[in-house]
Each structure stands twice: as C-alpha cells, then as structure tokens.
Enzyme design. Structure first.
Site, PDB file in Angstrom:
ATOM      1  N   GLU A  98     -33.017  38.986-128.299  1.00  0.00           N
ATOM      2  CA  GLU A  98     -33.348  38.198-127.440  1.00  0.00           C
ATOM      3  C   GLU A  98     -32.987  37.629-126.487  1.00  0.00           C
ATOM      4  O   GLU A  98     -33.044  36.082-127.966  1.00  0.00           O
ATOM      5  CB  GLU A  98     -34.735  38.794-127.435  1.00  0.00           C
ATOM      6  CG  GLU A  98     -35.631  38.603-126.676  1.00  0.00           C
ATOM      7  CD  GLU A  98     -36.113  40.016-125.355  1.00  0.00           C
ATOM      8  OE1 GLU A  98     -34.541  39.751-125.190  1.00  0.00           O
ATOM      9  OE2 GLU A  98     -36.565  40.659-125.048  1.00  0.00           O
ATOM     10  N   ASP A  99     -33.127  37.117-125.598  1.00  0.00           N
ATOM     11  CA  ASP A  99     -32.815  35.701-124.534  1.00  0.00           C
ATOM     12  C   ASP A  99     -34.509  35.158-124.957  1.00  0.00           C
ATOM     13  O   ASP A  99     -34.136  33.686-125.063  1.00  0.00           O
ATOM     14  CB  ASP A  99     -32.997  36.325-122.838  1.00  0.00           C
ATOM     15  CG  ASP A  99     -33.511  37.412-122.197  1.00  0.00           C
ATOM     16  OD1 ASP A  99     -34.509  38.010-123.215  1.00  0.00           O
ATOM     17  OD2 ASP A  99     -33.864  37.344-120.974  1.00  0.00           O
ATOM     18  N   ASP A 102     -41.737  36.267-124.763  1.00  0.00           N
ATOM     19  CA  ASP A 102     -43.091  36.103-123.953  1.00  0.00           C
ATOM     20  C   ASP A 102     -44.214  36.636-125.156  1.00  0.00           C
ATOM     21  O   ASP A 102     -44.895  35.415-125.476  1.00  0.00           O
ATOM     22  CB  ASP A 102     -43.161  35.610-122.761  1.00  0.00           C
ATOM     23  CG  ASP A 102     -43.753  35.026-122.089  1.00  0.00           C
ATOM     24  OD1 ASP A 102     -44.671  34.542-122.279  1.00  0.00           O
ATOM     25  OD2 ASP A 102     -44.221  36.447-120.812  1.00  0.00           O
TER      26      ASP A 102
HETATM   27  P1  IMP Z   1     -43.075  39.567-123.246  1.00  0.00           P
HETATM   28  O1  IMP Z   1     -42.499  41.433-123.467  1.00  0.00           O
HETATM   29  O2  IMP Z   1     -44.238  39.714-122.759  1.00  0.00           O
HETATM   30  O3  IMP Z   1     -42.329  39.204-124.993  1.00  0.00           O
HETATM   31  O4  IMP Z   1     -41.836  39.234-122.545  1.00  0.00           O
HETATM   32  C1  IMP Z   1     -40.054  39.564-123.146  1.00  0.00           C
HETATM   33  C2  IMP Z   1     -39.663  39.722-121.571  1.00  0.00           C
HETATM   34  O5  IMP Z   1     -39.381  38.908-120.864  1.00  0.00           O
HETATM   35  C3  IMP Z   1     -37.667  39.047-121.712  1.00  0.00           C
HETATM   36  O6  IMP Z   1     -36.832  39.361-122.312  1.00  0.00           O
HETATM   37  C4  IMP Z   1     -37.563  38.194-120.356  1.00  0.00           C
HETATM   38  O7  IMP Z   1     -36.655  39.047-119.990  1.00  0.00           O
HETATM   39  C5  IMP Z   1     -38.774  38.205-119.896  1.00  0.00           C
HETATM   40  N1  IMP Z   1     -39.475  36.829-119.453  1.00  0.00           N
HETATM   41  C6  IMP Z   1     -40.354  36.348-120.306  1.00  0.00           C
HETATM   42  N2  IMP Z   1     -39.845  35.084-120.156  1.00  0.00           N
HETATM   43  C7  IMP Z   1     -39.363  35.086-119.802  1.00  0.00           C
HETATM   44  C8  IMP Z   1     -38.974  33.662-118.312  1.00  0.00           C
HETATM   45  O8  IMP Z   1     -39.659  32.390-118.333  1.00  0.00           O
HETATM   46  N3  IMP Z   1     -37.894  33.884-117.813  1.00  0.00           N
HETATM   47  C9  IMP Z   1     -36.707  35.008-118.015  1.00  0.00           C
HETATM   48  N4  IMP Z   1     -37.367  35.792-118.135  1.00  0.00           N
HETATM   49  C10 IMP Z   1     -38.403  36.025-119.279  1.00  0.00           C
HETATM   50 MG    MG Z   2     -35.022  40.738-121.498  1.00  0.00          MG
END
Ligand code: IMP
Ligand code: MG
Length: 174
Positions: A98-99, A102
């Site tokens: 994963e990139d 969050d």
């Molecule tokens: P989560 O489900 O909240 O963990 O979000 C994960 C996804 O949100 C990542 O795969 C990214 O695509 C996007 N994301 C979360 N934080 C960032 C950020 O700081 N920059 C760009 N994309 C983000």
């Molecule tokens: Mg992503």
C-alpha cells in the site's frame, strides 16, 4: 484561489534507500517461501515497482483496486474493492503493498477479504505509515517511513488524482 504549497519531505534518493532497507528485511523473512505481492491500486503502483526490483528473492505480483477518498483529504469510511487478483492466493504468502496507511480502514477490509481465501499468511507493507488517525487495530509489518500527520503527495500518492508523478514525497498545504 491560492496556489497549494508543496513542502519537501523525502527526496528520490531517500526513498530508494528506505525501500532498499525494507526490501532486505522482506527478502530475509520470506526466503524459501512462495511470496505474492498484492499492490493496492492506484497509489501503490510506483512503490511496488521499485520494491519488487529491490528484493533478492523471487516474488509474484498482482493488483487489487480500492478507493475510499473520492476527491477529498479524508476517507469516506466506505471502502470500494474492484478488479480482484487473478493469481490463486491459496497457500501463498501474501504481502499487501500500500502507498500510505491512514485510518487503516482500507487495509483492514482488504486483509479480511484475503484471509477468507485460504492463503498461508497475510502481511502488510506500506510505503508510509501515518498513524495519527488510525481507527483500526491493523499492524503495518513493514513501513519505509512513518509520520504522525499531514496530507502527503508524490511517488504515487495523489490529491484528487494529481501529483502522483512527483519523484519525491511532499506535504501538500492548501
Ligand atoms: P485509510 O483507509 O484511511 O487507511 O486510507 C488509505 C488510503 O487513503 C491510501 O491508500 C491513500 O490512497 C489514501 N490516503 C491516506 N492518506 C493520504 C495522504 O496523506 N496522501 C494521499 N493519499 C492518502
Ligand atoms: Mg491508496
């Protein structure tokens, strides 16, 4: 409208060094095992392409598509999965690539999905572990960089589909 500010966080060289370090650990941990890297599109496409070339062990590659953000800076809370992998994951060691993690909602949903498919193991490798807004108990097994906050772009990471092609990582300030 003011122009967004891009504050440099990681250079191209720093990124490659961090990936080499993580790739060394992954190569050691999966030596002699059948490893399948599963990239989470779209954000992970650049990271995965560098990571796989730094591994010193054989690995297969596939992708799954997930989205939850739309064009905003925070998750909608609903994770959409599409285009699932084509390679049979049964009895393979899966590494979800994963990139950035969050809240962890995206990975927790994807991890659950793969755990139900009979793999030998499922672990997580994220280019960036951003822990401040974590809402789930998922563990990032391999992270190249950790940060507590901020919206980051570049090296595959986007804001409303822009900035993915920047060679470094930047903090986007609108
Ligand atoms: P989560 O489900 O909240 O963990 O979000 C994960 C996804 O949100 C990542 O795969 C990214 O695509 C996007 N994301 C979360 N934080 C960032 C950020 O700081 N920059 C760009 N994309 C983000
Ligand atoms: Mg992503």
């Amino acid at each position: 409208m003011t122009t967004p500010e891009l504050v440099p966080i990681l250079t191209k060289q720093e990124i490659q060094q961090k990936i080499m370090d993580v790739a060394r650990n992954i190569s050691r941990d999966y030596e002699g095992k059948e490893l399948l890297l599963i990239g989470i599109l779209k954000g992970a496409f650049i990271f995965l392409s560098d990571l796989v070339r730094h591994l010193s062990i054989p690995a297969q590659v596939d992708f799954i598509r997930a989205s939850s953000y739309g064009n905003t800076m925070s998750t909608s809370g609903t994770v959409n999965l599409a285009d699932t992998v084509q390679i049979d994951v049964r009895n393979k060691h899966l590494l979800l690539v994963e990139d950035i993690v969050d809240t962890g909602l995206t990975l927790s949903c994807i991890q659950k999905y793969f755990l139900s498919q009979g793999p030998a193991s499922v672990r997580i490798c994220a280019f960036i572990d951003k822990y401040e807004r974590r809402e789930t108990d998922i563990r990032v097994d391999y992270a190249c960089h950790t940060t507590d906050e901020g919206f980051l772009v570049g090296y595959g990471l986007d804001y409303a589909e822009n900035y993915r092609g920047l060679p470094g990582i930047y903090h986007l300030k609108l």
